[in-house]
Each structure stands twice: as C-alpha cells, then as structure tokens.
Enzyme design. Structure first.
Site, PDB file in Angstrom:
ATOM      1  N   ASP A 218      -7.840 -66.026   4.716  1.00 46.29           N
ATOM      2  CA  ASP A 218      -7.892 -65.234   5.957  1.00 46.29           C
ATOM      3  C   ASP A 218      -7.178 -65.684   7.053  1.00 46.29           C
ATOM      4  O   ASP A 218      -7.373 -66.979   7.236  1.00 46.29           O
ATOM      5  CB  ASP A 218      -9.410 -64.616   6.096  1.00 46.29           C
ATOM      6  N   GLU A 268      -7.086 -80.916  -8.037  1.00 53.00           N
ATOM      7  CA  GLU A 268      -8.316 -81.754  -8.661  1.00 53.00           C
ATOM      8  C   GLU A 268      -8.655 -81.240 -10.100  1.00 53.00           C
ATOM      9  O   GLU A 268      -9.633 -81.550 -11.050  1.00 53.00           O
ATOM     10  CB  GLU A 268      -9.582 -82.048  -7.812  1.00 53.00           C
TER      11      GLU A 268
HETATM   12  C1  NOJ Z   1      -8.074 -60.059   8.167  1.00 51.06           C
HETATM   13  C2  NOJ Z   1      -9.066 -59.413   7.223  1.00 51.06           C
HETATM   14  O1  NOJ Z   1      -8.420 -58.577   6.323  1.00 51.06           O
HETATM   15  C3  NOJ Z   1      -9.699 -58.485   7.989  1.00 51.06           C
HETATM   16  O2  NOJ Z   1     -10.302 -57.693   7.453  1.00 51.06           O
HETATM   17  C4  NOJ Z   1     -10.489 -59.256   9.209  1.00 51.06           C
HETATM   18  O3  NOJ Z   1     -11.093 -58.222  10.174  1.00 51.06           O
HETATM   19  C5  NOJ Z   1      -9.711 -60.298   9.874  1.00 51.06           C
HETATM   20  N1  NOJ Z   1      -8.908 -60.837   9.007  1.00 51.06           N
HETATM   21  C6  NOJ Z   1     -10.748 -61.242  10.508  1.00 51.06           C
HETATM   22  O4  NOJ Z   1     -11.286 -62.037   9.740  1.00 51.06           O
END
Ligand code: NOJ
Ligand code: CA
Length: 559
Positions: A218, A268
């Site tokens: 993310d 790993e």
């Molecule tokens: C991207 C994620 O796909 C989204 O759903 C989220 O709100 C933001 N990153 C923050 O983590």
C-alpha cells in the site's frame, strides 16, 4: 509473536517451486468484510472466505489478493492497522487464517496479503506510546511529529491537505502535531527509524512463515520522506518536481533502499515471496523502479482503469506498459476495478470523458447516481468486452470481487450508512468508495442475498439478487460463466509474454492482436458489426452474429 510452524503443503508441488508463477497470474481481490460472512454478524470474515474456496477454484483464478484483515477500528476500511501480525477478532483468528491458507493452497491458489507500511492506525501500540512520551523521545521518532507554529504551537506546522480532505496534521495537546497523509486515525511512520524498518521485516517474515505467497504494498511510493526544517506549503509541494526522486513526500529515490531490504527477506523463501507495488508516480520510468527484480518485482499500472472504453487509448496504454514492464524485467498488471474506484460496469455506462473515467464516475455518484445518465446494459456490455480483452493480454490480470458477476456500483447508499472517511472528510466533494464495497450477493433471495445469515454492514440494493452467484451459475449467457470459461481458456492458452498488433481493415475502432501461439483477440470498440477475422472461435463477450463481430464485443480466436 513468533510462529515456527512449517509452510502448509500444497497439492501442486510443481507450482510451489515455480518462482515465476506471478508473471501472468489472474489475481482475485477479496475485500474481506464484504465477501462472505460465516458467523452471521453482518461482516465478512476469514471462515467465510475458506467456505468459498470451491467457488474460487471453479472461477479459475491463480491467486487471491486479500485486502487488510488485521485488527482495526475501520477508520479507513482496515487500512488503519492496529497490529500487523494478527487477525481482526471480528474476522477470525490466526488459526482461521492458517485454515484459509491451507484450503487455498490445496485448491492450487496462492495468497497475496495487503501490507500497509506508510502509516499505522492511531490505536497501534507504538502510537499510543508516542502520545504518552514527551517531545523528542524515541517513541515519537517512530512517527512524524513537528512543533506547531504560533506562540504555543497552536497552529499546524504546515497547511497540507490529507488525501481524504481536511488538514494532514493533527495536534496532540503539547504544542506538537503529527502528520497523517490519510485519515486522522492513520499517522504516517518515520521510515528513517530503524525500529520501524525492522518491525516490517518481522511482519514480512511472520506472514511468509505462515505460507503467504506475496504482498501488495500500500502507498509504496510514500514511505521515504525528507521534511526540511521549514516546511513548504501545500501549494509549494504541489509545484515541486516529482520526477527527480527528490520530492519531500513522494517517490523519493531512497525508498528503494527499503525495498532492497524487503527483497532480501522475500528471497529467503522458496519460491521467493512476491510483491506488487501500489505506486502512484509521475512517469513510467519512475514506476519501473518499483517493479525491478532487486525491489518489489511488480507494480500496478492503473492506466486502463483511468481510460475510457476507447480503442486508441487502450492501444497506446497496452503498448507502452508492455514496453515498460519488459524494460524493468517485470510483467505488467492490468486492473479495471478495485476497492477504491467506481466499478467498471458502471463507469462504462456513463458518457466517455477523455481519460477521466474514474473521476467521471465519482461525479455521477455525487450528483445522486441516478439514471438516465447511466446506460446499465451498455456499461455491462463494454465491461465484458474490455475484460475479455484484458484477460488475453501478457502480464497479470487483477480482478475485484463481484466484477465476475457484472456487478455495478451501488449509488444510493444513505449518508448514515456510509463508512468511507473520504465521504466524511470531504462533504459534497467526494462521495467515497462504499459503492464498490457492498457485500456480495451469493443467492437470488434471502437475508443479505446469501452473504450471511443476518444482514450486511452496507445496505444491498434490491437488484443485487439478479447479479447473484446463484442467479448466474450455469447460465451460459451470464457474466460469471463468461469469466469462468475465459479463465479456464486463459490457462490452456497462456504463452510467452509477447503481443503483436494486427491491422483489421484499417478500422480505427477495432483492436486485433496475436500472442505467439496463434491466440488472437479482436475487440470491436465501435457500435456496428465488423467482418470477423479468420480462426477457430473460442469465446466471445456476446453472441456472434454469423460471420460478424457485433459492436462493443471481444472475441478470442485460434489460428
Ligand atoms: C490505498 C488503498 O487502496 C486505499 O483503500 C487506502 O485508503 C489508502 N491506500 C490508504 O491506506
Ligand atoms: Ca462475520
């Protein structure tokens, strides 16, 4: 917490040791709270997923990407993580998780989990400690704290706006403020802090040891930050160059040092764990860095998702992304829908608006999301054609739960039921993402259409039953059967990651390509029929008419 249990066995040994399985995988995204509810509390859970593994196997996907399932207050749908090495008690236990991994692996399906390294939740143990500790303490150094401006620090250190609207800084009562690029409940980590780095390495090992095959990362472009003593304004930040690797917040060059360390952990394992970056960066060249074999290995491209149903846009996007991925030694990813955007069956039902499809969908929702602007049948027809084309492209195909049913966006969620912070933090400007997160319909009727035994955490509309698994199962014309057959054929036909464009009678509305083994794909983006090229007809997104390919239709041929 550590766990030393052996990685669960899979039924398919050859697949286990194949280090390249991800390169052309069909990956199905599960948003766990909205997939299947086993214990009837209205929230989808881990045992619900396990119970649906036979469905996933029959669908024919290669891997599941599981959105966050960690303990969370759900300030941002689980992307506000309290504890990276546990399961939300409302969703199950670690034992339930192990059972799910086992069931998926026995079905020959890999598992990719979401990892959220840019920020934790404000309920994370470290953030609680940071609030209790004084200014300048090691506890505060794990996050991004700054003194406020004004005599007593009563003013924010900068005017930065959060991605969900509102200020990106929050006061803590002693003159200091912390940065949260997303919701207030999502404080950003300080990735210069060695403890933060080590803790994520431990998390990667924790899940890898439990048999997880990979990670979706993310906000991968946001971890490394370099904040000068005098902070720039939002306007100054916006004006700063994002292609040099020197922007204070985004896509800094040194972020790749973090991923080089992660790669050490991935390697790993046998096969090495994989990763795919969610990286919103300025250029294809910058994106390629995330996809390098020394880093995360693969990166999302959202270009098709942002495009209209338009042959010229598609051709340009496909050509350039294949080139970029090849240059990086990676394979590309194709996405039309995910938990952050208006579902593509709905987007394609709205008038085209030159490369702004997602925004346009949001604008339609904000305006109340009513017909007649929405052409439901046309949207689904175009979505089926686009997806059938996408499933034949070289690279990985990412599918979002419910798109295999042709589900559209739920427009009419009452304000009191909405959950997305983007809706609350940006009134009248952003409707939020709840409309694509409504729990799945499994049966034609019944409580929450078979999602669970007692309701659903977001209201399902009356029309959901017609798009249920039960309604579509076995119906040769259904979207579910189209996906099943296409995914099965994709397995049989999959070949080298190459594509050659063929010209179809000079029509600008038609795209025709061939894969190295004679697998050919023709998409007619126009509305009138065209003559069907030669070849054995394998599958089409709507019935063929004699020797013609109808408008807004894709066909797979074999020559
Ligand atoms: C991207 C994620 O796909 C989204 O759903 C989220 O709100 C933001 N990153 C923050 O983590
Ligand atoms: Ca439940």
């Amino acid at each position: 917490m550590t766990d030393t249990r052996p990685v669960p066995e899979t039924s398919d040994e050859s697949a286990r040791s194949d280090a390249t399985w991800w390169r052309q995988a069909a990956v199905y995204q599960i948003y766990p709270r909205s997939f299947a509810d086993a214990n009837g509390d209205g929230i989808g859970d881990v045992r619900g997923i396990t119970s649906r593994v036979p469905y996933l196997k029959k669908l024919g996907i290669d891997a599941v990407w599981l959105s966050p399932f960690y303990p969370s207050a759900l300030a941002d749908g689980g992307y506000d993580v309290d504890d990276y090495r546990n399961v939300d008690p409302r969703l199950g236990t670690l034992d339930d998780f192990d059972d799910m991994v086992d069931a998926l692996h026995r079905a020959g399906i890999k598992l990719i989990v979401d990892i959220v390294p840019n920020h934790s939740s404000n309920r994370h143990e470290w953030f609680t400690q940071a609030l209790a500790a004084p200014k300048g303490s090691p506890e505060r150094d794990r996050y991004i704290f700054r003194d406020g401006l004004g005599d007593n620090g009563q003013l924010p250190p900068a005017d930065w706006t959060s991605a969900f609207g509102g200020l990106a800084w929050e006061p803590v009562g002693d003159g200091q403020w912390y940065m949260h690029y997303f919701a207030t409940e999502q404080p950003d980590f300080n990735w210069d802090n060695r403890e933060v780095r080590d803790d994520f390495l431990a998390t990667l090992r924790f899940w890898s040891d439990r048999g997880v095959d990979g990670f979706r990362v993310d906000v991968a472009h946001g971890l490394a930050k370099e904040l000068p003593a005098v902070l720039p304004s939002q306007a100054e930040l916006d004006a700063m160059e994002k292609t040099t690797g020197q922007h204070p917040l985004w896509d800094r060059d040194e972020v790749h040092e973090i991923y080089a360390e992660w790669r050490g952990v991935f390697n790993e394992y046998d096969p090495p764990r994989i990763a795919v970056a969610e990286a919103w960066v300025a250029t294809p060249e910058r994106r390629a860095r995330y996809a390098s074999a020394e880093g995360l290995g693969q990166a999302f491209n959202f270009d098709l998702l942002e495009a209209d149903f338009d042959s010229a846009q598609f051709r340009e996007i496909i050509t350039s992304n294949l080139e970029q991925a090849k240059g990086a030694g990676s394979s590309t990813t194709w996405v039309f829908s995910n938990h952050d955007v208006v579902r593509h069956a709905t987007r394609y039902g709205l008038p085209p608006l030159a490369g702004r499809a997602v925004k346009q969908g949001s604008e339609w929702l904000l305006a109340g999301g009513r017909e007649p602007e929405l052409d439901i049948a046309g949207g689904l027809r175009r979505a089926r054609a686009a997806t059938l084309m996408m499933l034949a492209l070289p690279g990985s195909a990412y599918l979002y739960q419910g798109e295999e049913l042709g589900l559209g966006e739920v427009a009419d969620i009452p304000a009191e039921n909405r959950q997305d912070p983007a809706f609350f933090r940006n009134p009248g400007v952003d409707i939020g993402r709840d409309g694509c997160r409504v729990p799945l319909p499994w049966t034609h009727e019944g409580s929450s259409f078979g999602f669970g035994s007692d309701g659903a955490h977001l209201p399902q509309p009356e029309w959901f039953g017609r798009f249920s698994v039960e309604a579509e199962d076995g119906d040769p014309g259904s979207t579910l059967e189209l996906y099943r057959r296409a995914l099965a054929l994709r397995h049989e036909l999959q070949t080298a990651e190459e594509l050659e464009w063929l010209d179809v009678g000079g029509s600008a509305d038609v795209l025709h390509f061939r894969r190295p083994n004679g697998w050919e794909v023709v998409t007619n983006f126009g509305t009138g029929p065209i003559a069907l090229p030669a070849g054995e007809r394998l599958i089409s997104s709507r019935p063929l008419e004699g020797d013609t390919l109808p408008g807004e239709t894709t066909v797979w041929l074999k020559n």
